[in-house]
Scaffold this motif. Structure first.
Motif, short mmCIF file in Angstrom:
data_model
loop_
_atom_site.label_atom_id
_atom_site.label_comp_id
_atom_site.label_asym_id
_atom_site.label_seq_id
_atom_site.Cartn_x
_atom_site.Cartn_y
_atom_site.Cartn_z
N ALA A 1 0.83 -1.21 0.00
CA ALA A 1 0.00 0.00 0.00
C ALA A 1 0.86 1.25 0.00
O ALA A 1 0.55 2.25 -0.67
CB ALA A 1 -0.93 -0.01 1.20
N GLY A 2 1.97 1.22 0.73
CA GLY A 2 2.87 2.37 0.72
C GLY A 2 3.49 2.62 -0.63
O GLY A 2 3.64 3.77 -1.06
N ARG A 3 3.83 1.55 -1.33
CA ARG A 3 4.40 1.72 -2.67
C ARG A 3 3.38 2.32 -3.62
O ARG A 3 3.73 3.15 -4.47
CB ARG A 3 4.88 0.37 -3.19
N VAL A 4 2.12 1.88 -3.50
CA VAL A 4 1.08 2.45 -4.36
C VAL A 4 0.93 3.94 -4.10
O VAL A 4 0.71 4.74 -5.04
CB VAL A 4 -0.25 1.71 -4.12
N LEU A 5 1.08 4.35 -2.85
CA LEU A 5 0.94 5.77 -2.50
C LEU A 5 2.22 6.56 -2.73
O LEU A 5 2.26 7.76 -2.42
CB LEU A 5 0.51 5.89 -1.04
N GLY A 6 3.27 5.92 -3.22
CA GLY A 6 4.50 6.62 -3.53
C GLY A 6 5.55 6.57 -2.44
O GLY A 6 6.59 7.23 -2.56
N ALA A 7 5.32 5.80 -1.37
CA ALA A 7 6.29 5.70 -0.28
C ALA A 7 7.26 4.58 -0.60
O ALA A 7 7.07 3.42 -0.21
CB ALA A 7 5.57 5.45 1.04
N THR A 8 8.31 4.91 -1.33
CA THR A 8 9.32 3.94 -1.71
C THR A 8 10.68 4.41 -1.20
O THR A 8 10.87 5.57 -0.85
CB THR A 8 9.37 3.78 -3.23
N GLY A 9 11.64 3.47 -1.14
CA GLY A 9 12.98 3.82 -0.71
C GLY A 9 13.00 4.25 0.75
O GLY A 9 12.35 3.67 1.63
N LEU A 10 13.78 5.30 1.00
CA LEU A 10 13.89 5.80 2.37
C LEU A 10 12.58 6.36 2.88
O LEU A 10 12.30 6.30 4.09
CB LEU A 10 14.99 6.88 2.44
N ARG A 11 11.78 6.91 1.98
CA ARG A 11 10.48 7.44 2.40
C ARG A 11 9.58 6.30 2.90
O ARG A 11 8.87 6.45 3.89
CB ARG A 11 9.81 8.17 1.24
N GLY A 12 9.61 5.17 2.23
CA GLY A 12 8.83 4.03 2.68
C GLY A 12 9.33 3.48 4.00
O GLY A 12 8.54 3.06 4.85
N VAL A 13 10.64 3.49 4.19
CA VAL A 13 11.20 3.02 5.47
C VAL A 13 10.77 3.94 6.60
O VAL A 13 10.39 3.48 7.69
CB VAL A 13 12.74 2.95 5.37
N TRP A 14 10.81 5.24 6.37
CA TRP A 14 10.51 6.21 7.43
C TRP A 14 9.02 6.27 7.75
O TRP A 14 8.64 6.36 8.91
CB TRP A 14 11.04 7.58 7.03
N HIS A 15 8.18 6.23 6.72
CA HIS A 15 6.75 6.44 6.92
C HIS A 15 5.96 5.13 7.06
O HIS A 15 4.85 5.16 7.60
CB HIS A 15 6.16 7.25 5.76
N ILE A 16 6.48 4.03 6.57
CA ILE A 16 5.73 2.77 6.59
C ILE A 16 6.41 1.73 7.46
O ILE A 16 5.82 1.21 8.42
CB ILE A 16 5.54 2.21 5.16
N LEU A 17 7.65 1.41 7.15
CA LEU A 17 8.31 0.28 7.78
C LEU A 17 8.60 0.52 9.26
O LEU A 17 8.25 -0.30 10.11
CB LEU A 17 9.60 -0.04 7.02
N LEU A 18 9.23 1.64 9.57
CA LEU A 18 9.58 1.91 10.97
C LEU A 18 8.36 2.07 11.87
O LEU A 18 8.32 1.49 12.97
CB LEU A 18 10.49 3.14 11.05
N PRO A 19 7.33 2.85 11.49
CA PRO A 19 6.15 2.91 12.37
C PRO A 19 5.48 1.56 12.58
O PRO A 19 5.02 1.25 13.68
CB PRO A 19 5.23 3.90 11.63
N ALA A 20 5.40 0.74 11.53
CA ALA A 20 4.76 -0.56 11.68
C ALA A 20 5.59 -1.51 12.54
O ALA A 20 5.05 -2.35 13.25
CB ALA A 20 4.52 -1.19 10.30
#
Length: 320
Positions: free
Chosen positions: A212-231
């Motif tokens: 879902a984060g990739r679909v919304l554009g959260a890839t790379g470091l942005r995905g790590v910061w906004h998706i992976l670390l909070p989860a």
């Protein structure tokens, strides 16, 4: 054949008019509702719909949190005093609680207690922050790159189970008898635990979140910061908490073995001095100070953080 009596007077309006008249007379007997009654009814319904939680008084909260540990400490001191009075061990091996308190007050009057605590706490905080800075990206890389995980994952597990005291002699030879050797022991003890914590947290993240984060554009470091670390935050926080415990224990082992006047006078050196002097009250005082610091960090730092994370995820019913 029955005949109908046509001479009986019949109401021109019929039965419906009679029933209407009786209903009107009954309604006139019931008192009419005033605007005050309607407002009171609405207020009662609103009170039933709204769920109001009574806030627990501060004194009751403090009593619930401080009471059980205080009772446990009192029971422990009572058992200690009974063992001392029964002469289970010689006095030089098992002093009384009063003797340990006198040893603490000697250091208190000299003004050394806060200085001893500050030396160890400063080292522990700096070493722990360095361990966070190293262990967090290391854990993320190991968790996300398969071939690195296959190569380094077992090594991290082995380092986590290795006693930190085993690193003290090599660290002294590598870095000399200075603070660098102590920080090296702290890092080698804390980094594997922090890395393993974030690996465990990342493994528990549902793949749907990442997609879902990739679909919304959260890839790379942005995905790590906004998706992976909070989860992965609950597992990461557990690893951070364990990393602090390892860093504190590693520091005590390093200060206990790598003792030198140039290194300052921390809790490990205080414990070692009591051993050199054969002063059991002094040694028990050092052990209690080490224990109090560990309990204080847990209650003041990690316990509120855990409750905050659980509350944000709806896993705590109320903020007590």
């Amino acid at each position: 054949m029955a005949s109908t009596d046509l001479t009986k007077p019949v109401d021109a309006d019929g039965p419906s008019a009679a029933s209407s008249a009786s209903a009107a007379s009954a309604a006139s007997a019931v008192p009419s509702e005033t605007p005050e009654d309607v407002a009171g009814l609405e207020a009662g319904l609103d009170a039933l719909e709204s769920h109001q939680e009574e806030r627990t008084p501060i004194w009751r909260t403090l009593l619930a949190k401080v009471g059980p540990p205080a009772i446990a400490v009192a029971v422990l001191i009572g058992i200690w005093q009974i063992a001392y009075s029964a002469h289970l061990k010689p006095e030089y091996a098992l002093p009384s609680p009063a003797q340990v308190w006198d040893a603490f007050m000697v250091q208190w009057r000299k003004g050394d207690v806060f200085e001893i605590l500050w030396v160890s706490l400063k080292r522990a905080a700096l070493g722990f922050l360095m361990a966070l800075a190293i262990g967090t990206p290391l854990g993320l890389v190991v968790a996300r790159v398969r071939w690195i995980r296959a190569a380094i994952g077992p090594l991290l597990s082995g380092l986590q189970s290795l006693p930190s005291v085993a690193w003290v002699p090599p660290a002294v030879i590598w870095f000399g008898l200075n603070n660098s050797a102590i920080y090296a022991v702290v890092l080698l003890g804390a980094v594997p635990s922090i890395a393993q914590g974030i690996i465990s947290g990342v493994d528990q993240v549902p793949p749907l979140f990442i997609r879902a984060g990739r679909v919304l554009g959260a890839t790379g470091l942005r995905g790590v910061w906004h998706i992976l670390l909070p989860a992965a935050l609950p597992g990461y926080l557990a690893g951070v908490k364990q990393g602090w415990a390892f860093s504190w224990r590693s520091l005590m082992a390093a200060e206990l073995i790598a003792a030198s006047p140039d290194l300052g006078y921390g809790l490990g050196q205080f414990l070692q001095q009591g051993r050199d002097l054969g002063d059991m009250p002094m040694m028990i005082t050092a052990v209690f100070l080490i224990l109090i610091v560990g309990i204080g960090i847990e209650l003041l730092v990690f316990s509120p953080l855990e409750k905050l994370v659980l509350r944000q995820r709806g896993l705590l019913a109320s903020a007590k």
